[in-house]
Motif scaffolding. Structure first.
Motif, PDB file in Angstrom:
ATOM      1  N   TRP A  69      43.644 -78.014 -14.265  1.00 38.37           N
ATOM      2  CA  TRP A  69      43.262 -77.305 -15.493  1.00 38.37           C
ATOM      3  C   TRP A  69      43.764 -75.866 -15.350  1.00 38.37           C
ATOM      4  O   TRP A  69      44.099 -75.427 -14.243  1.00 38.37           O
ATOM      5  N   GLY A  70      43.786 -75.158 -16.465  1.00 35.69           N
ATOM      6  CA  GLY A  70      44.227 -73.762 -16.411  1.00 35.69           C
ATOM      7  C   GLY A  70      45.743 -73.637 -16.279  1.00 35.69           C
ATOM      8  O   GLY A  70      46.478 -74.623 -16.381  1.00 35.69           O
ATOM      9  N   ARG A  71      46.184 -72.386 -16.058  1.00 31.94           N
ATOM     10  CA  ARG A  71      47.622 -72.078 -16.064  1.00 31.94           C
ATOM     11  C   ARG A  71      48.203 -71.971 -14.675  1.00 31.94           C
ATOM     12  O   ARG A  71      47.511 -71.637 -13.723  1.00 31.94           O
ATOM     13  N   ARG A  72      49.496 -72.230 -14.604  1.00 27.03           N
ATOM     14  CA  ARG A  72      50.195 -72.038 -13.325  1.00 27.03           C
ATOM     15  C   ARG A  72      50.398 -70.533 -13.085  1.00 27.03           C
ATOM     16  O   ARG A  72      50.208 -69.724 -13.996  1.00 27.03           O
ATOM     17  N   ASP A  73      50.773 -70.177 -11.889  1.00 31.30           N
ATOM     18  CA  ASP A  73      51.020 -68.770 -11.515  1.00 31.30           C
ATOM     19  C   ASP A  73      49.842 -67.889 -11.934  1.00 31.30           C
ATOM     20  O   ASP A  73      50.033 -66.779 -12.437  1.00 31.30           O
ATOM     21  N   GLU A  74      48.652 -68.414 -11.752  1.00 33.02           N
ATOM     22  CA  GLU A  74      47.452 -67.712 -12.220  1.00 33.02           C
ATOM     23  C   GLU A  74      47.033 -66.645 -11.200  1.00 33.02           C
ATOM     24  O   GLU A  74      47.286 -66.760 -10.003  1.00 33.02           O
ATOM     25  N   THR A  75      46.397 -65.600 -11.693  1.00 30.81           N
ATOM     26  CA  THR A  75      45.737 -64.623 -10.814  1.00 30.81           C
ATOM     27  C   THR A  75      44.281 -64.523 -11.274  1.00 30.81           C
ATOM     28  O   THR A  75      43.939 -64.937 -12.382  1.00 30.81           O
ATOM     29  N   TRP A  76      43.423 -63.969 -10.430  1.00 35.92           N
ATOM     30  CA  TRP A  76      41.986 -64.094 -10.664  1.00 35.92           C
ATOM     31  C   TRP A  76      41.267 -62.748 -10.602  1.00 35.92           C
ATOM     32  O   TRP A  76      40.078 -62.698 -10.276  1.00 35.92           O
ATOM     33  N   SER A  77      41.950 -61.668 -10.949  1.00 35.60           N
ATOM     34  CA  SER A  77      41.335 -60.334 -10.869  1.00 35.60           C
ATOM     35  C   SER A  77      40.073 -60.240 -11.733  1.00 35.60           C
ATOM     36  O   SER A  77      39.067 -59.658 -11.324  1.00 35.60           O
ATOM     37  N   PHE A  78      40.136 -60.808 -12.932  1.00 34.01           N
ATOM     38  CA  PHE A  78      38.984 -60.743 -13.839  1.00 34.01           C
ATOM     39  C   PHE A  78      37.767 -61.408 -13.198  1.00 34.01           C
ATOM     40  O   PHE A  78      36.663 -60.853 -13.182  1.00 34.01           O
ATOM     41  N   MET A  79      37.977 -62.604 -12.654  1.00 36.56           N
ATOM     42  CA  MET A  79      36.873 -63.350 -12.018  1.00 36.56           C
ATOM     43  C   MET A  79      36.315 -62.593 -10.810  1.00 36.56           C
ATOM     44  O   MET A  79      35.097 -62.496 -10.628  1.00 36.56           O
TER      45      MET A  79
END
Ligand code: FO1
Length: 316
Positions: A69-79
């Motif tokens: 699920w979700g997008r590739r090349d994702e980053t998680w700064s918000f989380m």
């Protein structure tokens, strides 16, 4: 020239694999994907439509193949940041994915429908096939469990499907209107096949069939309805399908999944390992490898499903 429209019913991860296969073997105008919205919810002030998003990311090639699920090349700064603030971080919204939810929420608040928004997002991401929600009205799956009533994502993500399921309800379904273009397509007389993707019957396909009028419209569209079993070798490929069958007092089997579509199915594709199990069903059975591990197996399964449907089609 068009060979007729294929209408595919799909949830998220498992269904999207076959939807992608279908998208590779059909002309774009010949595929209409009807997405489950029972998993939708409001989180951190945002409107999330997980199954629509999974389909959108898979069809555009932007999907995160590790998570499913979700997008590739994702980053998680918000989380990471919201966690440091003591905010809710159990449902992970990646930085890139977040943009889609912010944009959808803004447009819903401005009065646009989920269908319009989904159509535009698909166009922006280069998806030529039609992806439509089952309804523009809210439907929310809720789970009665040994821990009481849970909202779907509370059960699925926060509690990781651990609670024992006693009952599923689709709140709002009885009042929901089926998506208008889906009804028009089904009544057009041009439908070649209805494909029920190998999604979880209880939480992905049954919410679609619970929208008043949709099940009837599917049954009456004049085309064969072919499903692919979500059970392979007596086990669920992914997710809680088998666990739910057991907890609901049903046998874990491909036949149990087919019986959820009683009165609708004309064809059923099952893995050779489940052939014995489905004897006695009234649908025509086709055995074929149903595990979709790469693009080639998705396309191959899509072709098998369409061939089965064509072999069952009434002669015009
Ligand atoms: N699934 C998870 O297991 N954990 C998550 O944190 C999570 C976040 C998430 C965010 C956006 C989105 O569109 C889907 C997301 N999913 C997540 C998947 C999703 O909630 C489920 O797979 C489906 O609802 C079941 O089909």
């Amino acid at each position: 020239m068009s060979n007729g429209l294929v209408v595919a019913l799909s949830g998220g991860v498992g269904g999207a694999k076959l939807a992608l296969g279908l998208s590779r073997v059909l002309a774009p105008e010949d595929l209409l994907i009807v997405a489950n919205t029972g998993d939708d919810f409001e989180h951190l002030g945002l409107s999330i439509s997980p199954d629509i998003d999974t389909l959108t990311y898979v069809l555009s090639g932007l999907d995160n193949q590790v998570l499913g699920w979700g997008r590739r090349d994702e980053t998680w700064s918000f989380m990471e940041t919201i966690a440091t603030l003591g905010g809710e971080s159990w449902f992970r919204l990646g930085d890139r994915d977040l943009a889609l939810h912010v944009e959808r929420t803004r447009r819903l608040r401005a009065g646009q429908t989920l269908s319009q928004i989904t159509r535009d997002v698909c166009r922006q991401l280069g998806i030529a096939q039609r992806v439509l929600p089952m309804s523009d009205d809210p439907v929310r799956t809720r789970v009665r469990s040994d821990e009481g009533w849970l909202d779907f994502q509370d059960y699925f993500v926060r509690r990781q499907c651990k609670p024992v399921v006693h009952e599923l309800v689709f709140e709002g379904a009885a009042q929901a209107r089926p998506q208008a273009d889906v009804l028009t397509a089904l009544a057009s007389g041009t439908v070649r096949a209805v494909v029920i993707c190998p999604s979880n019957p209880f939480i992905s396909i049954e919410p679609i069939l619970a929208v008043p009028g949709l099940r009837d419209a599917l049954a009456r569209c004049g085309a064969p309805v072919v499903a692919v079993s979500p059970i392979v070798g007596g086990r669920a490929v992914k997710g809680p399908t088998a666990k739910m069958m057991q907890e609901l007092g049903l046998t874990i089997s491909a036949a149990t999944a087919a019986r959820r579509y009683d009165g609708l199915l004309s064809g059923y594709v099952v893995d050779p390992a489940d052939a014995d199990d489905v004897r006695g069903l009234s649908a025509t059975i086709k055995t074929a490898p149903t595990l979709m591990t790469d693009l080639a197996t998705r396309e191959a399964l899509a072709r098998i499903v369409l061939d089965l449907a064509d072999s069952l089609a009434p002669r015009r």
